[in-house]
Design a protein around this motif. Structure first.
Motif, mmCIF file in Angstrom:
data_model
loop_
_atom_site.group_PDB
_atom_site.id
_atom_site.type_symbol
_atom_site.label_atom_id
_atom_site.label_comp_id
_atom_site.label_asym_id
_atom_site.label_seq_id
_atom_site.Cartn_x
_atom_site.Cartn_y
_atom_site.Cartn_z
ATOM 1 N N THR A 233 0.815 -1.215 0.000
ATOM 2 C CA THR A 233 0.000 0.000 0.000
ATOM 3 C C THR A 233 0.853 1.270 0.000
ATOM 4 O OG1 THR A 233 -0.203 0.044 2.427
ATOM 5 C CG2 THR A 233 -1.920 -1.145 1.186
ATOM 6 N N GLN A 236 1.258 2.001 -3.618
ATOM 7 C CA GLN A 236 -0.036 2.383 -4.166
ATOM 8 C C GLN A 236 -0.383 3.824 -3.791
ATOM 9 O OE1 GLN A 236 -2.413 -0.715 -2.427
ATOM 10 N NE2 GLN A 236 -1.880 -2.220 -4.002
ATOM 11 N N GLN A 237 -0.112 4.187 -2.540
ATOM 12 C CA GLN A 237 -0.357 5.566 -2.117
ATOM 13 C C GLN A 237 0.549 6.543 -2.873
ATOM 14 O OE1 GLN A 237 -1.032 6.152 2.368
ATOM 15 N NE2 GLN A 237 -0.042 4.125 2.266
ATOM 16 N N LEU A 240 -0.809 7.033 -6.261
ATOM 17 C CA LEU A 240 -2.016 7.847 -6.140
ATOM 18 C C LEU A 240 -1.654 9.330 -6.048
ATOM 19 C CD1 LEU A 240 -5.101 7.711 -5.866
ATOM 20 C CD2 LEU A 240 -4.795 7.504 -3.394
ATOM 21 N N SER A 241 -0.562 9.633 -5.346
ATOM 22 C CA SER A 241 -0.126 11.038 -5.245
ATOM 23 C C SER A 241 0.334 11.574 -6.596
ATOM 24 C CB SER A 241 0.991 11.170 -4.205
ATOM 25 O OG SER A 241 2.224 10.651 -4.679
ATOM 26 N N ARG A 244 -2.781 12.470 -8.602
ATOM 27 C CA ARG A 244 -3.419 13.684 -8.086
ATOM 28 C C ARG A 244 -2.522 14.914 -8.175
ATOM 29 N NH1 ARG A 244 -6.054 11.051 -2.516
ATOM 30 N NH2 ARG A 244 -7.746 9.891 -3.570
ATOM 31 N N MET A 257 -6.564 0.237 1.259
ATOM 32 C CA MET A 257 -6.666 1.432 0.429
ATOM 33 C C MET A 257 -8.109 1.894 0.270
ATOM 34 S SD MET A 257 -3.682 2.514 -0.585
ATOM 35 C CE MET A 257 -4.078 3.503 -2.025
ATOM 36 N N TRP A 261 -8.943 5.931 -2.164
ATOM 37 C CA TRP A 261 -8.984 6.166 -3.602
ATOM 38 C C TRP A 261 -10.419 6.116 -4.106
ATOM 39 C CZ3 TRP A 261 -5.681 1.227 -4.930
ATOM 40 C CH2 TRP A 261 -6.367 0.082 -4.513
ATOM 41 N N THR A 262 -10.663 6.783 -5.215
ATOM 42 C CA THR A 262 -11.961 6.685 -5.878
ATOM 43 C C THR A 262 -11.942 5.454 -6.784
ATOM 44 O OG1 THR A 262 -11.289 7.974 -7.819
ATOM 45 C CG2 THR A 262 -12.106 9.206 -5.900
ATOM 46 N N GLU A 265 -9.662 6.107 -9.704
ATOM 47 C CA GLU A 265 -8.247 6.035 -9.322
ATOM 48 C C GLU A 265 -7.817 4.592 -9.093
ATOM 49 O OE1 GLU A 265 -7.823 10.364 -7.054
ATOM 50 O OE2 GLU A 265 -8.456 8.582 -5.945
ATOM 51 N N LYS A 266 -8.700 3.800 -8.533
ATOM 52 C CA LYS A 266 -8.403 2.386 -8.311
ATOM 53 C C LYS A 266 -8.149 1.667 -9.629
ATOM 54 C CE LYS A 266 -10.302 -1.759 -6.060
ATOM 55 N NZ LYS A 266 -11.449 -2.287 -5.265
ATOM 56 N N LEU A 269 -4.734 2.719 -11.000
ATOM 57 C CA LEU A 269 -3.650 2.044 -10.294
ATOM 58 C C LEU A 269 -3.535 0.591 -10.727
ATOM 59 C CD1 LEU A 269 -3.681 4.581 -8.328
ATOM 60 C CD2 LEU A 269 -3.018 2.944 -6.561
#
Length: 332
Positions: A233, A236-237, A240-241, A244, A257, A261-262, A265-266, A269
């Motif tokens: 994770t 993954q985070q 995600l950054s 964004r 997670m 995430w939306t 976004e999921k 990823l």
């Protein structure tokens, strides 16, 4: 025999420092050498608060000085960011200091955003389209066929690899008979088409009689599937950054997670990181065997964005144990 290697970016973790990251990189390299990994590569990225390997040649020297047998190199140097003469001299210096241990992996992307790329490339305005010409120029410096001499560099036999996340470098590597490394850790959808193109179009050269393909892949191993998924994770985070446009250091892992995430976004990823090999030793071995069979990879380069340094070491140790690297994995 499939070789196994390590790709590192000296990750800067939340609450940590660049100095911590560089110390951890050397510590990981020393362990990787002892565990039997073939090479330890550093990647050039810029303007990223999560990566400390931007001065890649300097970090390679740091790692090579602190190890004794493992090959050390770039995965890669983004050639359009630099004058070819400078790279010839830098890697000529490295090869002179650590003979027979230096690899020069080259990419054509900037390894950063447009603003930083402009700062790096200045008035040259290179965008990678002249990468084949720049590569030819670099090789000419090593062979002594340029009016300006690369000293150190001239006359040295430094292995050159082409790196890519699409079919461009795959095609060029095949045409020139060079080894090819694909960035499967962030561009998995293009992996198979690029490797198929490379194998199909490969032309034997003085460097290689047959194609040699390396696949970089995210590998997160732990004693249980649940622990590996928790460790994953962090990466993954981090991704995600990037989505964004809120980059930061590598964050600590979380239990789940979900809620972070939306759905869109999921999906994004999963498209970019869905090929990650995450799990217990049995799970990792099963998934890796399928990847090796499907890709016909000669070498796997494992990437591990793991927050806790001890857990990162443990992940690479599990992989080494799975393939009994220590004492059996030759140094290619």
């Amino acid at each position: 025999m499939v070789q196994f290697s390590v790709l590192d970016v000296s990750p800067i973790i939340a609450g940590g420092t660049v100095a911590d990251s560089l110390r951890n990189t050397l510590d990981l390299a020393r362990h990787a050498e002892r565990w039997g990994y073939t090479r330890f590569w550093l990647a050039e990225h810029h303007n990223s608060p999560s990566i400390a390997s931007s001065a890649t040649s300097v970090v390679i020297a740091h790692v090579a000085a602190g190890t004794s047998t493992i090959r050390v190199g770039s995965g890669g140097i983004m050639l359009p960011n630099h004058a070819s003469l400078v790279i010839a001299e830098q890697f000529g210096t490295l090869e002179s200091l650590y003979p027979g241990r230096i690899d020069l992996g080259l990419g054509r992307a900037p390894g950063t955003d447009h603003l930083a790329a402009s700062a790096l490339r200045g008035k040259s305005g290179r965008d990678g389209h002249d990468f084949p010409d720049q590569l030819a120029e670099l090789r000419a410096y090593f062979s002594g066929r340029m009016p300006v001499r690369a000293i150190p560099g001239e006359g040295l036999d430094i292995p050159i690899w082409l790196l890519g996340s699409s079919d461009f470098s795959a095609r060029l590597a095949a045409e020139l008979g060079l080894p090819f490394s694909f960035a499967g850790h962030f561009s998995p959808l293009a992996l198979m088409p690029a490797l198929e193109l490379y194998h199909r179009n490969f032309q034997p050269s003085k460097v290689l009689a047959e194609p040699y393909a390396m696949v970089a892949v995210n590998v997160i191993a732990a004693d249980t599937d649940e622990e590996a998924e928790r460790l994953a994770t962090s990466g993954q985070q981090l991704f995600l950054s990037f989505i964004r446009n809120t980059p930061g250091p590598l964050p600590a892992p979380v239990k789940s997670m979900e809620g972070l995430w939306t759905e869109r976004e999921k999906v994004a990823l999963q498209q970019n990181l869905g090929s990650a090999i995450v799990g217990s030793p049995d799970t990792v071995k099963q998934k890796l065997e399928k990847l090796i069979k499907d890709t016909r990879a000669n070498e796997i380069m494992a990437v591990a964005h793991i927050y806790e340094h001890k857990a990162r070491l443990r992940s690479y140790e599990i992989l080494a144990d799975l393939y009994q690297l220590n004492g059996s994995n030759g140094k290619a």
